[in-house]
Design a protein around this motif. Structure first.
Motif, PDB file in Angstrom:
ATOM      1  N   MET A 168       0.828  -1.206   0.000  1.00  0.00           N
ATOM      2  CA  MET A 168       0.000   0.000   0.000  1.00  0.00           C
ATOM      3  C   MET A 168       0.866   1.261   0.000  1.00  0.00           C
ATOM      4  SD  MET A 168      -3.404   0.102   2.258  1.00  0.00           S
ATOM      5  CE  MET A 168      -3.912  -1.536   1.769  1.00  0.00           C
ATOM      6  N   CYS A 201       2.516   2.770   2.433  1.00  0.00           N
ATOM      7  CA  CYS A 201       2.321   3.779   3.463  1.00  0.00           C
ATOM      8  C   CYS A 201       3.104   3.451   4.730  1.00  0.00           C
ATOM      9  CB  CYS A 201       0.845   3.967   3.775  1.00  0.00           C
ATOM     10  SG  CYS A 201      -0.012   2.461   4.209  1.00  0.00           S
ATOM     11  N   HIS A 244      -3.583  10.739   2.536  1.00  0.00           N
ATOM     12  CA  HIS A 244      -3.597   9.287   2.663  1.00  0.00           C
ATOM     13  C   HIS A 244      -4.809   8.824   3.470  1.00  0.00           C
ATOM     14  CE1 HIS A 244      -1.984   5.293   2.507  1.00  0.00           C
ATOM     15  NE2 HIS A 244      -2.162   5.170   3.804  1.00  0.00           N
ATOM     16  N   CYS A 290      -7.499   4.455   3.976  1.00  0.00           N
ATOM     17  CA  CYS A 290      -6.658   3.292   4.222  1.00  0.00           C
ATOM     18  C   CYS A 290      -6.977   2.728   5.613  1.00  0.00           C
ATOM     19  CB  CYS A 290      -5.199   3.690   4.147  1.00  0.00           C
ATOM     20  SG  CYS A 290      -4.070   2.371   4.617  1.00  0.00           S
ATOM     21  N   CYS A 331      -4.072   2.504   8.179  1.00  0.00           N
ATOM     22  CA  CYS A 331      -3.621   3.761   8.755  1.00  0.00           C
ATOM     23  C   CYS A 331      -4.658   4.367   9.685  1.00  0.00           C
ATOM     24  CB  CYS A 331      -3.264   4.746   7.644  1.00  0.00           C
ATOM     25  SG  CYS A 331      -1.743   4.257   6.821  1.00  0.00           S
TER      26      CYS A 331
HETATM   27 ZN    ZN Z   1      -2.071   3.518   4.784  1.00  0.00          ZN
END
Ligand code: ZN
Length: 75
Positions: A1, A3, A29, A34, A37
């Motif tokens: 992903m 991140c 983001h 996500c 996250c």
């Molecule tokens: Zn993420």
């Protein structure tokens, strides 16, 4: 992903200690939703809250946490 590099900066993000560009990157983001996250930033919010309890013995503000978590649920 792509991140992973964001993992360690959520605390800074929540504290407003990131550069403008870093802040934007995190915001964008998270705006993509996500799930990884979003979960991480919840944990970061907990950490920041606990830190605020220990580093400011004067008057911890319980609303900070609520506010932080609340902001994350807006869409
Ligand atoms: Zn993420």
């Amino acid at each position: 992903m792509g991140c992973q590099h964001l993992e360690d900066i959520y605390e800074l993000f929540l504290l407003g200690a990131l550069s403008e560009q870093g802040t934007l990157e995190v915001r964008e983001h998270l705006a993509r939703g996500c799930p990884h996250c979003l979960e991480r930033i919840r944990e970061a919010a907990e950490t920041v809250y606990l830190l605020s309890l220990t580093s400011k013995p004067a008057r911890p503000n319980p609303q900070v946490k609520t506010k932080l978590l609340h902001g994350l649920h807006k869409k």
